[in-house]
Design a protein around this motif. Structure first.
Motif, PDB file in Angstrom:
ATOM      1  N   GLU A   1       8.304  -2.966  -1.076  1.00  0.00           N
ATOM      2  CA  GLU A   1       8.020  -2.174  -2.271  1.00  0.00           C
ATOM      3  C   GLU A   1       6.647  -1.520  -2.193  1.00  0.00           C
ATOM      4  OE1 GLU A   1       7.243  -6.582  -3.375  1.00  0.00           O
ATOM      5  OE2 GLU A   1       8.640  -5.400  -2.143  1.00  0.00           O
ATOM      6  N   GLU A   2       5.691  -2.159  -1.488  1.00  0.00           N
ATOM      7  CA  GLU A   2       4.373  -1.551  -1.319  1.00  0.00           C
ATOM      8  C   GLU A   2       4.442  -0.358  -0.371  1.00  0.00           C
ATOM      9  OE1 GLU A   2       1.615  -5.527  -2.046  1.00  0.00           O
ATOM     10  OE2 GLU A   2       2.325  -5.052  -0.027  1.00  0.00           O
ATOM     11  N   PHE A   3       5.185  -0.499   0.715  1.00  0.00           N
ATOM     12  CA  PHE A   3       5.377   0.635   1.621  1.00  0.00           C
ATOM     13  C   PHE A   3       5.980   1.817   0.877  1.00  0.00           C
ATOM     14  CE2 PHE A   3       4.740  -1.968   5.467  1.00  0.00           C
ATOM     15  CZ  PHE A   3       4.150  -1.036   6.304  1.00  0.00           C
ATOM     16  N   ILE A   4       6.984   1.553   0.072  1.00  0.00           N
ATOM     17  CA  ILE A   4       7.692   2.626  -0.624  1.00  0.00           C
ATOM     18  C   ILE A   4       6.831   3.263  -1.708  1.00  0.00           C
ATOM     19  CG2 ILE A   4       9.658   3.134  -2.145  1.00  0.00           C
ATOM     20  CD1 ILE A   4      11.183   0.929  -0.589  1.00  0.00           C
ATOM     21  N   ASN A   5       6.097   2.448  -2.451  1.00  0.00           N
ATOM     22  CA  ASN A   5       5.352   2.951  -3.602  1.00  0.00           C
ATOM     23  C   ASN A   5       3.973   3.486  -3.268  1.00  0.00           C
ATOM     24  OD1 ASN A   5       7.423   2.344  -5.443  1.00  0.00           O
ATOM     25  ND2 ASN A   5       6.734   0.221  -5.628  1.00  0.00           N
ATOM     26  N   VAL A   6       3.398   3.082  -2.128  1.00  0.00           N
ATOM     27  CA  VAL A   6       2.047   3.526  -1.797  1.00  0.00           C
ATOM     28  C   VAL A   6       2.020   4.284  -0.475  1.00  0.00           C
ATOM     29  CG1 VAL A   6      -0.362   2.848  -1.495  1.00  0.00           C
ATOM     30  CG2 VAL A   6       1.093   1.573  -3.076  1.00  0.00           C
ATOM     31  N   TYR A   7       2.198   3.592   0.636  1.00  0.00           N
ATOM     32  CA  TYR A   7       2.089   4.250   1.938  1.00  0.00           C
ATOM     33  C   TYR A   7       2.964   5.501   2.017  1.00  0.00           C
ATOM     34  CZ  TYR A   7       2.190   5.002   6.985  1.00  0.00           C
ATOM     35  OH  TYR A   7       2.094   5.566   8.240  1.00  0.00           O
ATOM     36  N   ASP A   8       4.182   5.397   1.527  1.00  0.00           N
ATOM     37  CA  ASP A   8       5.129   6.502   1.670  1.00  0.00           C
ATOM     38  C   ASP A   8       4.699   7.753   0.922  1.00  0.00           C
ATOM     39  OD1 ASP A   8       7.902   7.364   2.608  1.00  0.00           O
ATOM     40  OD2 ASP A   8       8.008   7.790   0.459  1.00  0.00           O
TER      41      ASP A   8
ATOM     42  N   ASN B   1      -1.446  -7.238  11.815  1.00  0.00           N
ATOM     43  CA  ASN B   1      -1.273  -8.625  11.355  1.00  0.00           C
ATOM     44  C   ASN B   1      -0.867  -8.697   9.890  1.00  0.00           C
ATOM     45  OD1 ASN B   1      -4.200  -7.709  11.450  1.00  0.00           O
ATOM     46  ND2 ASN B   1      -4.372  -9.368   9.974  1.00  0.00           N
ATOM     47  N   HIS B   2      -1.283  -7.734   9.069  1.00  0.00           N
ATOM     48  CA  HIS B   2      -0.908  -7.777   7.656  1.00  0.00           C
ATOM     49  C   HIS B   2       0.582  -7.502   7.464  1.00  0.00           C
ATOM     50  CE1 HIS B   2      -4.516  -8.407   5.146  1.00  0.00           C
ATOM     51  NE2 HIS B   2      -5.138  -8.081   6.270  1.00  0.00           N
ATOM     52  N   GLU B   3       1.170  -6.726   8.334  1.00  0.00           N
ATOM     53  CA  GLU B   3       2.619  -6.519   8.242  1.00  0.00           C
ATOM     54  C   GLU B   3       3.366  -7.843   8.409  1.00  0.00           C
ATOM     55  OE1 GLU B   3       1.135  -3.034   7.820  1.00  0.00           O
ATOM     56  OE2 GLU B   3       0.862  -3.624   9.915  1.00  0.00           O
ATOM     57  N   TYR B   4       2.814  -8.739   9.234  1.00  0.00           N
ATOM     58  CA  TYR B   4       3.467 -10.012   9.499  1.00  0.00           C
ATOM     59  C   TYR B   4       3.155 -11.070   8.439  1.00  0.00           C
ATOM     60  CZ  TYR B   4       5.558  -8.708  13.910  1.00  0.00           C
ATOM     61  OH  TYR B   4       6.363  -8.121  14.862  1.00  0.00           O
ATOM     62  N   GLN B   5       2.442 -10.705   7.382  1.00  0.00           N
ATOM     63  CA  GLN B   5       2.304 -11.615   6.254  1.00  0.00           C
ATOM     64  C   GLN B   5       3.560 -11.604   5.381  1.00  0.00           C
ATOM     65  OE1 GLN B   5      -1.412 -11.613   4.142  1.00  0.00           O
ATOM     66  NE2 GLN B   5      -2.594 -11.209   5.997  1.00  0.00           N
TER      67      GLN B   5
ATOM     68  N   ALA C   1       9.287  -7.758   7.773  1.00  0.00           N
ATOM     69  CA  ALA C   1      10.503  -7.114   7.280  1.00  0.00           C
ATOM     70  C   ALA C   1      10.219  -5.820   6.522  1.00  0.00           C
ATOM     71  CB  ALA C   1      11.274  -8.082   6.382  1.00  0.00           C
ATOM     72  N   GLY C   2       9.112  -5.763   5.776  1.00  0.00           N
ATOM     73  CA  GLY C   2       8.782  -4.542   5.053  1.00  0.00           C
ATOM     74  C   GLY C   2       8.485  -3.394   5.991  1.00  0.00           C
ATOM     75  N   TYR C   3       7.726  -3.668   7.055  1.00  0.00           N
ATOM     76  CA  TYR C   3       7.384  -2.653   8.060  1.00  0.00           C
ATOM     77  C   TYR C   3       8.629  -2.161   8.782  1.00  0.00           C
ATOM     78  CZ  TYR C   3       5.732  -1.088  12.693  1.00  0.00           C
ATOM     79  OH  TYR C   3       5.530  -0.393  13.859  1.00  0.00           O
ATOM     80  N   TYR C   4       9.415  -3.091   9.316  1.00  0.00           N
ATOM     81  CA  TYR C   4      10.592  -2.682  10.077  1.00  0.00           C
ATOM     82  C   TYR C   4      11.633  -2.011   9.182  1.00  0.00           C
ATOM     83  CZ  TYR C   4       8.854  -5.168  14.176  1.00  0.00           C
ATOM     84  OH  TYR C   4       8.095  -5.575  15.252  1.00  0.00           O
ATOM     85  N   GLY C   5      11.733  -2.454   7.947  1.00  0.00           N
ATOM     86  CA  GLY C   5      12.663  -1.820   7.036  1.00  0.00           C
ATOM     87  C   GLY C   5      12.255  -0.403   6.695  1.00  0.00           C
ATOM     88  N   TYR C   6      10.955  -0.174   6.554  1.00  0.00           N
ATOM     89  CA  TYR C   6      10.474   1.158   6.200  1.00  0.00           C
ATOM     90  C   TYR C   6      10.639   2.148   7.351  1.00  0.00           C
ATOM     91  CZ  TYR C   6       7.386   5.015   5.003  1.00  0.00           C
ATOM     92  OH  TYR C   6       6.884   6.270   4.764  1.00  0.00           O
ATOM     93  N   PHE C   7      10.242   1.753   8.559  1.00  0.00           N
ATOM     94  CA  PHE C   7      10.281   2.689   9.686  1.00  0.00           C
ATOM     95  C   PHE C   7      11.639   2.722  10.385  1.00  0.00           C
ATOM     96  CE2 PHE C   7       5.634   2.247   9.388  1.00  0.00           C
ATOM     97  CZ  PHE C   7       5.285   3.588   9.407  1.00  0.00           C
TER      98      PHE C   7
ATOM     99  N   ALA D   1      10.663   1.890  14.695  1.00  0.00           N
ATOM    100  CA  ALA D   1       9.778   0.750  14.929  1.00  0.00           C
ATOM    101  C   ALA D   1      10.274  -0.175  16.034  1.00  0.00           C
ATOM    102  CB  ALA D   1       9.587  -0.039  13.641  1.00  0.00           C
ATOM    103  N   GLU D   2      11.492   0.032  16.519  1.00  0.00           N
ATOM    104  CA  GLU D   2      12.025  -0.720  17.658  1.00  0.00           C
ATOM    105  C   GLU D   2      11.958  -2.237  17.456  1.00  0.00           C
ATOM    106  OE1 GLU D   2      13.457  -0.066  20.606  1.00  0.00           O
ATOM    107  OE2 GLU D   2      13.443   2.122  20.606  1.00  0.00           O
ATOM    108  N   GLN D   3      12.457  -2.719  16.332  1.00  0.00           N
ATOM    109  CA  GLN D   3      12.487  -4.164  16.143  1.00  0.00           C
ATOM    110  C   GLN D   3      13.429  -4.829  17.139  1.00  0.00           C
ATOM    111  OE1 GLN D   3      13.864  -5.560  12.305  1.00  0.00           O
ATOM    112  NE2 GLN D   3      12.810  -7.523  12.539  1.00  0.00           N
ATOM    113  N   GLU D   4      14.494  -4.147  17.463  1.00  0.00           N
ATOM    114  CA  GLU D   4      15.445  -4.652  18.457  1.00  0.00           C
ATOM    115  C   GLU D   4      15.478  -3.695  19.636  1.00  0.00           C
ATOM    116  OE1 GLU D   4      19.231  -5.291  16.676  1.00  0.00           O
ATOM    117  OE2 GLU D   4      18.470  -6.656  15.143  1.00  0.00           O
ATOM    118  N   ASN D   5      15.309  -4.243  20.836  1.00  0.00           N
ATOM    119  CA  ASN D   5      15.403  -3.431  22.049  1.00  0.00           C
ATOM    120  C   ASN D   5      15.959  -4.280  23.180  1.00  0.00           C
ATOM    121  OD1 ASN D   5      12.962  -4.892  22.902  1.00  0.00           O
ATOM    122  ND2 ASN D   5      11.840  -3.451  21.600  1.00  0.00           N
ATOM    123  N   THR D   6      16.388  -3.633  24.220  1.00  0.00           N
ATOM    124  CA  THR D   6      17.087  -4.327  25.309  1.00  0.00           C
ATOM    125  C   THR D   6      16.178  -5.240  26.112  1.00  0.00           C
ATOM    126  OG1 THR D   6      16.700  -2.428  26.773  1.00  0.00           O
ATOM    127  CG2 THR D   6      18.772  -2.463  25.543  1.00  0.00           C
ATOM    128  N   TYR D   7      14.853  -5.009  26.054  1.00  0.00           N
ATOM    129  CA  TYR D   7      13.921  -5.819  26.836  1.00  0.00           C
ATOM    130  C   TYR D   7      13.343  -6.975  26.031  1.00  0.00           C
ATOM    131  CZ  TYR D   7      11.511  -1.745  24.884  1.00  0.00           C
ATOM    132  OH  TYR D   7      11.097  -0.725  24.063  1.00  0.00           O
TER     133      TYR D   7
END
Length: 362
Positions: A116-123, A139-143, A148-154, A158-164
């Protein structure tokens, strides 16, 4: 190579004469950011088209440590105060630029990177540049659990899942340059990025598959820093692998200030938390590290040579002041075999600071 900071005063709408005159050309025919102003949330913005640069090279912008939480007492709709929460004026620096990419360097949304912070402020400030953003998490994204907020927004960017199997890490090309985005949160004393780790296997394979003359890598935690957070020793094997792979530039944030180092050679960690003094080398033998933690949040102090004698002579430009803070963005023009850089202050700019120069790829 240095530029006299005292002689080079400018507004962010101006241009450097001579060498860097092409770095910040406005885009003819492209609309500026626009929208209504909401007294509670600040200005809203419409999407701004961006195009890659011309034959002189590709223009990128990078900064980290950006958006205050709306609960911050000096947030004020993103306008903030002289000491912090200046995300609105920092975002304004991107308006009208012909960017090939925008590199958000982590800690993009305080305090915990919630969705909700990503959507209401950063965005509302950086959302217009989401399509050209190539982010890395801080590191704050991982708080927030698993960032989940970072990966959900981008999303897929953001490549949360990749083959490597290295979440949040990826690579791509801009013009003749190869770009490597590293998730520095994955390297710690408990989760080493040594030989045989997934991080190291991916890095070495990626560099072997992309033997570009020029390469830029970026992540959140600086290996060396004269700032509040200091050095981050767990990244030592990553730095040395990149050095061996011919990387020319590293961009980081985490410490809320600006620091530009001389080209540095092989790194040695004395312990899990302490680095040996860096070794200055010729440009064709080392990596130039920029710390650009000036995205709007606030400033941390930066130590002088008395308090960090191991870094004496290793930092060519630096600024931080908790009372008269520095906010702005690093712009780089990536050309064939070379690059130029310019740190541009957000307006109004209460301090006299400027840094610009050129580099040659190894």
């Amino acid at each position: 190579m240095g530029f006299s900071l005292s002689r080079r005063r400018r507004r962010h709408t101006g241009l450097i004469a001579g060498l860097l005159a092409a770095v910040l050309l406005p885009t003819a025919g492209y609309a500026a950011l626009s929208g209504d102003t909401d007294p509670k949330t600040g200005p809203t913005r419409t999407t701004v088209p961006q195009v890659a640069a011309d034959a002189d090279g590709e223009l990128i912008a990078a900064v980290g440590d950006i958006a205050c939480a709306p609960t911050n007492q000096v947030y004020r709709g993103g306008e903030g105060s002289p000491a912090g929460c200046r995300e609105s004026s920092v975002a304004d620096l991107l308006a009208g630029q012909r960017l090939a990419a925008f590199l958000p360097l982590g800690d993009l949304q305080y305090e915990k990177g919630r969705a909700e912070e990503f959507i209401n402020v950063y965005d509302q400030f950086f959302g217009p540049y989401k399509s050209i953003s190539r982010p890395v998490p801080g590191n704050h994204e991982y708080q927030t659990l698993e960032a989940a907020g970072y990966y959900g927004y981008f999303g897929k960017q953001a490549e949360q899942e990749n083959t490597y199997g290295v979440p949040g890490a990826y690579s791509y090309d801009i013009g003749s340059w190869h770009m490597i985005a590293v998730n520095s949160n994955l390297c710690s004393p408990q989760n080493r990025c040594d030989k045989g780790s997934k991080m190291m296997n991916w890095l070495k394979a990626d560099m072997a598959a992309h033997p570009n003359k020029c390469t830029l890598a970026y992540w959140h935690h600086p290996l060396w820093s004269a700032g509040h957070h200091g050095d981050y020793a767990p990244l030592t094997p990553v730095w040395n692998a990149l050095l061996d792979g011919g990387v020319d530039v590293v961009l980081v944030s985490h410490d809320h200030n600006y620091q530009r180092f001389v080209p540095l050679g092989k790194a040695t960690a004395n312990s899990d938390s302490a680095m040996a003094p860096p070794v200055a080398v010729a440009e064709n033998e080392g990596i130039r590290q920029f710390i650009v933690g000036t995205g709007g949040a606030n400033n941390y102090d930066v130590a002088d040579d008395t308090h960090r004698p191991d870094l004496a002579g290793k930092i060519d430009a630096k600024y931080a002041d908790t009372s008269v803070a520095l906010f702005g963005m690093l712009f780089m023009r990536l050309a064939e075999g070379s690059y130029t850089w310019e740190f541009v202050q957000a307006q109004p700019a209460p301090v006299d600071f400027h840094d610009a120069g050129t580099g040659t790829c190894r």
